[in-house]
Design a protein around this motif. Structure first.
Motif, PDB file in Angstrom:
ATOM      1  N   GLU A 158      -8.294  -2.757  -0.117  1.00 18.33           N
ATOM      2  CA  GLU A 158      -8.853  -1.582  -0.873  1.00 18.33           C
ATOM      3  C   GLU A 158      -7.716  -1.152  -1.765  1.00 18.33           C
ATOM      4  O   GLU A 158      -8.081  -0.668  -2.772  1.00 18.33           O
ATOM      5  CB  GLU A 158      -8.830  -0.453   0.380  1.00 18.33           C
ATOM      6  CG  GLU A 158     -10.049  -0.623   1.295  1.00 18.33           C
ATOM      7  CD  GLU A 158      -9.537  -1.442   2.575  1.00 18.33           C
ATOM      8  OE1 GLU A 158     -10.448  -1.355   3.344  1.00 18.33           O
ATOM      9  OE2 GLU A 158      -8.594  -1.807   2.376  1.00 18.33           O
ATOM     10  N   MET A 159      -6.337  -1.491  -1.680  1.00 19.85           N
ATOM     11  CA  MET A 159      -5.340  -1.079  -2.573  1.00 19.85           C
ATOM     12  C   MET A 159      -5.814  -1.869  -4.071  1.00 19.85           C
ATOM     13  O   MET A 159      -5.463  -1.042  -4.970  1.00 19.85           O
ATOM     14  CB  MET A 159      -4.115  -1.714  -1.971  1.00 19.85           C
ATOM     15  CG  MET A 159      -3.010  -1.642  -3.287  1.00 19.85           C
ATOM     16  SD  MET A 159      -1.666  -2.316  -2.565  1.00 19.85           S
ATOM     17  CE  MET A 159      -1.904  -4.168  -2.586  1.00 19.85           C
TER      18      MET A 159
ATOM     19  N   ALA B 171       2.226   1.633  -3.628  1.00 17.41           N
ATOM     20  CA  ALA B 171       1.190   1.900  -4.324  1.00 17.41           C
ATOM     21  C   ALA B 171       1.061   3.571  -4.640  1.00 17.41           C
ATOM     22  O   ALA B 171       0.402   4.150  -5.669  1.00 17.41           O
ATOM     23  CB  ALA B 171       0.054   1.105  -4.202  1.00 17.41           C
ATOM     24  N   LYS B 172       1.365   4.245  -3.551  1.00 14.68           N
ATOM     25  CA  LYS B 172       1.394   5.655  -3.375  1.00 14.68           C
ATOM     26  C   LYS B 172       2.026   6.262  -4.596  1.00 14.68           C
ATOM     27  O   LYS B 172       1.582   7.276  -4.675  1.00 14.68           O
ATOM     28  CB  LYS B 172       1.472   5.891  -1.936  1.00 14.68           C
ATOM     29  CG  LYS B 172       0.442   5.686  -0.805  1.00 14.68           C
ATOM     30  CD  LYS B 172       0.617   6.014   0.443  1.00 14.68           C
ATOM     31  CE  LYS B 172      -0.200   5.622   1.412  1.00 14.68           C
ATOM     32  NZ  LYS B 172       0.239   5.810   2.981  1.00 14.68           N
TER      33      LYS B 172
ATOM     34  N   ASN C  66      -5.317  -1.083   4.837  1.00 15.62           N
ATOM     35  CA  ASN C  66      -5.880  -0.920   3.408  1.00 15.62           C
ATOM     36  C   ASN C  66      -5.347  -1.735   2.325  1.00 15.62           C
ATOM     37  O   ASN C  66      -5.242  -1.492   1.136  1.00 15.62           O
ATOM     38  CB  ASN C  66      -5.788   0.724   2.900  1.00 15.62           C
ATOM     39  CG  ASN C  66      -6.469   1.735   3.923  1.00 15.62           C
ATOM     40  OD1 ASN C  66      -7.402   1.083   4.308  1.00 15.62           O
ATOM     41  ND2 ASN C  66      -5.696   2.496   3.932  1.00 15.62           N
TER      42      ASN C  66
ATOM     43  N   GLU D 111       2.614   1.616 -11.619  1.00 12.74           N
ATOM     44  CA  GLU D 111       1.979   0.714 -11.754  1.00 12.74           C
ATOM     45  C   GLU D 111       2.797  -0.378 -10.750  1.00 12.74           C
ATOM     46  O   GLU D 111       3.918  -0.582 -10.621  1.00 12.74           O
ATOM     47  CB  GLU D 111       2.360   0.002 -13.126  1.00 12.74           C
ATOM     48  CG  GLU D 111       1.247  -1.103 -13.468  1.00 12.74           C
ATOM     49  CD  GLU D 111       1.161  -1.225 -15.027  1.00 12.74           C
ATOM     50  OE1 GLU D 111       0.365  -2.336 -15.606  1.00 12.74           O
ATOM     51  OE2 GLU D 111       2.171  -0.823 -15.821  1.00 12.74           O
TER      52      GLU D 111
ATOM     53  N   ASN E 138      -8.590  -1.756  -5.655  1.00 11.72           N
ATOM     54  CA  ASN E 138      -9.596  -1.091  -6.174  1.00 11.72           C
ATOM     55  C   ASN E 138      -8.947   0.018  -7.136  1.00 11.72           C
ATOM     56  O   ASN E 138      -9.611   0.884  -7.873  1.00 11.72           O
ATOM     57  CB  ASN E 138     -10.359  -0.699  -5.304  1.00 11.72           C
ATOM     58  CG  ASN E 138     -11.203  -1.593  -4.723  1.00 11.72           C
ATOM     59  OD1 ASN E 138     -11.640  -2.784  -5.366  1.00 11.72           O
ATOM     60  ND2 ASN E 138     -11.880  -1.389  -3.432  1.00 11.72           N
ATOM     61  N   GLU E 139      -7.830   0.130  -6.832  1.00  7.13           N
ATOM     62  CA  GLU E 139      -6.678   1.305  -7.510  1.00  7.13           C
ATOM     63  C   GLU E 139      -6.710   0.506  -9.092  1.00  7.13           C
ATOM     64  O   GLU E 139      -6.177  -0.504  -9.068  1.00  7.13           O
ATOM     65  CB  GLU E 139      -5.757   1.443  -7.073  1.00  7.13           C
ATOM     66  CG  GLU E 139      -6.025   2.164  -5.617  1.00  7.13           C
ATOM     67  CD  GLU E 139      -6.267   3.634  -5.472  1.00  7.13           C
ATOM     68  OE1 GLU E 139      -6.169   4.271  -6.689  1.00  7.13           O
ATOM     69  OE2 GLU E 139      -7.026   3.956  -4.862  1.00  7.13           O
ATOM     70  N   ASP E 140      -6.852   1.418 -10.065  1.00  3.77           N
ATOM     71  CA  ASP E 140      -6.398   0.915 -11.521  1.00  3.77           C
ATOM     72  C   ASP E 140      -5.350   0.544 -11.745  1.00  3.77           C
ATOM     73  O   ASP E 140      -4.970  -0.098 -12.543  1.00  3.77           O
ATOM     74  CB  ASP E 140      -6.984   2.075 -12.484  1.00  3.77           C
ATOM     75  CG  ASP E 140      -8.603   2.486 -12.559  1.00  3.77           C
ATOM     76  OD1 ASP E 140      -9.429   1.421 -11.871  1.00  3.77           O
ATOM     77  OD2 ASP E 140      -8.809   3.627 -12.966  1.00  3.77           O
ATOM     78  N   HIS E 141      -4.136   1.094 -11.040  1.00  3.67           N
ATOM     79  CA  HIS E 141      -2.755   0.782 -11.290  1.00  3.67           C
ATOM     80  C   HIS E 141      -2.242  -0.387 -10.681  1.00  3.67           C
ATOM     81  O   HIS E 141      -1.033  -0.619 -10.639  1.00  3.67           O
ATOM     82  CB  HIS E 141      -1.950   1.847 -11.281  1.00  3.67           C
ATOM     83  CG  HIS E 141      -1.676   2.235  -9.697  1.00  3.67           C
ATOM     84  ND1 HIS E 141      -2.860   2.577  -8.924  1.00  3.67           N
ATOM     85  CD2 HIS E 141      -0.652   2.381  -8.854  1.00  3.67           C
ATOM     86  CE1 HIS E 141      -2.402   3.211  -7.832  1.00  3.67           C
ATOM     87  NE2 HIS E 141      -1.027   2.831  -7.858  1.00  3.67           N
ATOM     88  N   VAL E 142      -3.146  -1.181  -9.720  1.00  2.11           N
ATOM     89  CA  VAL E 142      -2.681  -2.105  -8.953  1.00  2.11           C
ATOM     90  C   VAL E 142      -3.158  -3.515  -9.431  1.00  2.11           C
ATOM     91  O   VAL E 142      -4.479  -3.486  -9.777  1.00  2.11           O
ATOM     92  CB  VAL E 142      -3.090  -1.998  -7.305  1.00  2.11           C
ATOM     93  CG1 VAL E 142      -2.577  -3.108  -6.709  1.00  2.11           C
ATOM     94  CG2 VAL E 142      -2.393  -0.696  -7.036  1.00  2.11           C
TER      95      VAL E 142
ATOM     96  N   PRO F  19       0.727  -1.111   0.080  1.00  8.01           N
ATOM     97  CA  PRO F  19      -0.098  -0.113  -0.171  1.00  8.01           C
ATOM     98  C   PRO F  19       0.843   1.181  -0.167  1.00  8.01           C
ATOM     99  O   PRO F  19       0.437   2.333  -0.442  1.00  8.01           O
ATOM    100  CB  PRO F  19      -0.720  -0.313   1.011  1.00  8.01           C
ATOM    101  CG  PRO F  19      -0.891  -1.558   1.707  1.00  8.01           C
ATOM    102  CD  PRO F  19       0.498  -2.246   0.997  1.00  8.01           C
TER     103      PRO F  19
END
Length: 543
Positions: A334-335, A195-196, A331, A200, A337-341, A192
């Motif tokens: 939840e991560m 990912a910030k 999270n 990608e 749900n991000e398009d780049h993950v 997480p």
């Protein structure tokens, strides 16, 4: 140049080594701690990956042997981060003035028992030799990193990192394509955060795990004051609870509750800190019915959080919950749900090799700029097996343990044929199933008292008897086989290392029960041990 003489040599300057040094110095012994890093901290010195935290409540993740020391420190967060834990261990080293007896930037390469004078000869990578009556391993259970032998690692053109050997300077992932291999605790904590920044992020996952929400938060002054005021209660929990820490529990099996009550209990755990998924119903590790209830609750949570059903399904664990390390994160689900993950299951699409521009799978190539190996450790036995450790008659630990496939100890503390050698949180002790500082304090206290017994009785050596070792191994096996633990391949059994399967090498009866056993052994004049007097006379304490 001759060997440097000490009463005891301790390997490692993490929690274990620092406390062992303190205890033996108080006993009046000369001690040298040998540490590979250039500072104290043990695993917390090396594991500097983004998001690194302990998974015990911080108010329990410290020493309690000294009330004065305990009350001088205040934790900032419910779950302490790696920088804060490292700061704490440096605080301890300074408060107790330990550094003068620690030799940094030095790695033990060999240690052999010298039959003639009953001492341990220790050799280091700095070409120094030490001799000591006692040799004590404080190397820890999770300190030898595991990078699977992927073909092509050396030709990758980008950056490569292992979570257990992270750079001291910040790694910048901004705008980069990152592949993370592995989703154990370090991967779950790091992703997480990565990912910030990353353009990608792709998780290459062999086995999905159960991940509960940590609910980490800053500790306010009132909470910090309460922890200081509750010192005696926290100290008591170290030695009177199975895990060395107070955890929420109903005290009953899940099947004693209605479906609504089960959900209400698990909802409470999820909202307040999901590590208690392993304690809310105390039979979760032995009852398949209770285990199925708790496991399904987490799978339902994954479906509720992860928006793409296909991704959610990929993240569903299918083993008994708690039989691998129960992970808490922030999270994590939840991560996705991000398009780049993205997540890629390796079950039907395994890694074939690392290539110049990424990772080649069976069905595709994932191109990336950075590879993060969150592939864990050679847990429990790895650090000891990396040393050329020789007992009587030149027997190596590799020979004794058949390269880690047949581990045998007495109490997880000692071994037959290795006199005056002790392991702190070694295999066949409760270790990683507990709050580690609790287990470390219990181990160090017992070792210190044992050495005191040897010294006060004019003895030269103490050594575990073979029968005691076999009996302890059977006791550990019988306990493990009464639970669900052995039914899952995990790093508890060495299954994370290709070609290794050593059985379950952790005492699962709880730290409270284990402590009573160890104390009983001591009270019976070290039952199950053989002693050697100065005249080489053997004294045997029968079981």
């Amino acid at each position: 140049m001759g060997a440097k003489q000490y009463d005891a040599v301790v390997i490692g300057a993490g929690f274990s080594g620092l406390y062992m040094l303190n205890k033996l110095r108080e006993r009046g012994l000369s001690v040298r701690v040998i540490e590979a890093a250039d500072g104290v901290g043990g695993v917390w010195y090396w594991s500097r990956y983004p998001g690194a935290k302990c998974d015990s409540d911080s108010i329990f993740y410290n020493f309690t042997f000294s009330e004065e020391l305990y009350k001088k420190w205040r934790w900032k967060d419910r779950y302490a981060s790696q920088p804060e834990i490292l700061e704490y261990l440096n605080f301890v080293a300074d408060e107790l003035e330990l550094r003068s007896d620690i030799q940094f930037k030095t790695r033990v390469t060999e240690a052999s028992f010298q039959e003639e004078d009953k001492t341990w000869k220790v050799t280091t990578d700095t070409n120094e030799t030490f001799e000591a009556k006692y040799l004590i391993s404080g190397m820890g259970c999770l300190s030898t990193t595991n990078i699977p032998p992927f073909e092509g690692v050396s030709i990758f053109q980008g950056e490569q990192y292992h979570t257990g050997r992270w750079p001291h300077d910040k790694v910048d992932f901004t705008g980069k394509r990152v592949v993370v291999i592995g989703n154990g605790s370090s991967g779950v904590q790091a992703m997480p955060e990565i990912a910030k920044e990353a353009k990608e992020l792709t998780l290459l996952m062999r086995t999905p795990h159960y991940v509960g929400e940590a609910r980490n938060h800053p500790l306010g002054k009132e909470q910090q004051d309460a922890a200081i005021a509750n010192y005696k209660e926290i100290r008591d929990a170290f030695f009177t609870t199975p895990g060395g820490i107070r955890m929420f529990t109903t005290g009953k099996s899940a099947i004693e509750f209605s479906v609504e009550q089960q959900k209400e209990t698990l909802d409470y755990v999820w909202k307040t800190g999901a590590l208690a998924l392993g304690s809310a119903f105390p039979d979760v590790g032995v009852s398949k019915e209770t285990n199925d209830i708790v496991a399904q609750y987490v799978r339902d949570k994954i479906d509720e959080i992860v928006e793409q059903p296909e991704t959610a399904e990929q993240l569903h664990p299918d083993y008994f919950i708690t039989t691998k390390r129960l992970i808490i994160g922030t999270n994590f689900y939840e991560m996705f749900n991000e398009d780049h993950v993205h997540v890629v299951s390796l079950k039907d699409n395994p890694i074939e090799r690392v290539v110049e521009n990424g990772v080649k799978l069976h069905n595709e190539t994932i191109e990336c700029d950075v590879i993060v190996y969150a592939t864990g450790y050679e847990a429990m036995t790895g650090s000891l097996l990396k040393i050329n450790l020789q007992g009587r008659n030149g027997q190596t630990i590799q020979e004794k343990w058949e390269e880690g496939r047949n581990v045998s100890t007495y109490l997880g503390l000692t071994m037959e044929n290795f006199p005056n050698f002790f392991m702190i949180t070694g295999p066949q002790s409760p270790s990683v199933l507990t709050n580690m500082p609790s287990a470390i304090e219990q181990h160090v206290d017992w070792i210190d008292q044992c050495i005191g017994y040897v010294e006060s009785n004019g003895l030269q050596t103490i050594e575990a008897q073979k029968d005691a070792e076999l009996s302890w191994g059977k006791q550990c096996d019988d306990l493990a086989n009464s639970t669900l633990f052995p039914q899952t391949n995990s790093w508890y059994t060495g299954a994370n290392i290709d070609g290794t399967q050593r059985g379950f090498v952790i005492y699962v009866g709880g730290l409270d029960s284990y402590r009573k056993i160890c104390d009983q052994v001591a009270e019976r004049q070290y039952e199950g041990f053989t002693f050697e007097k100065q005249s080489n006379q053997l004294l045997k304490t029968s079981q």
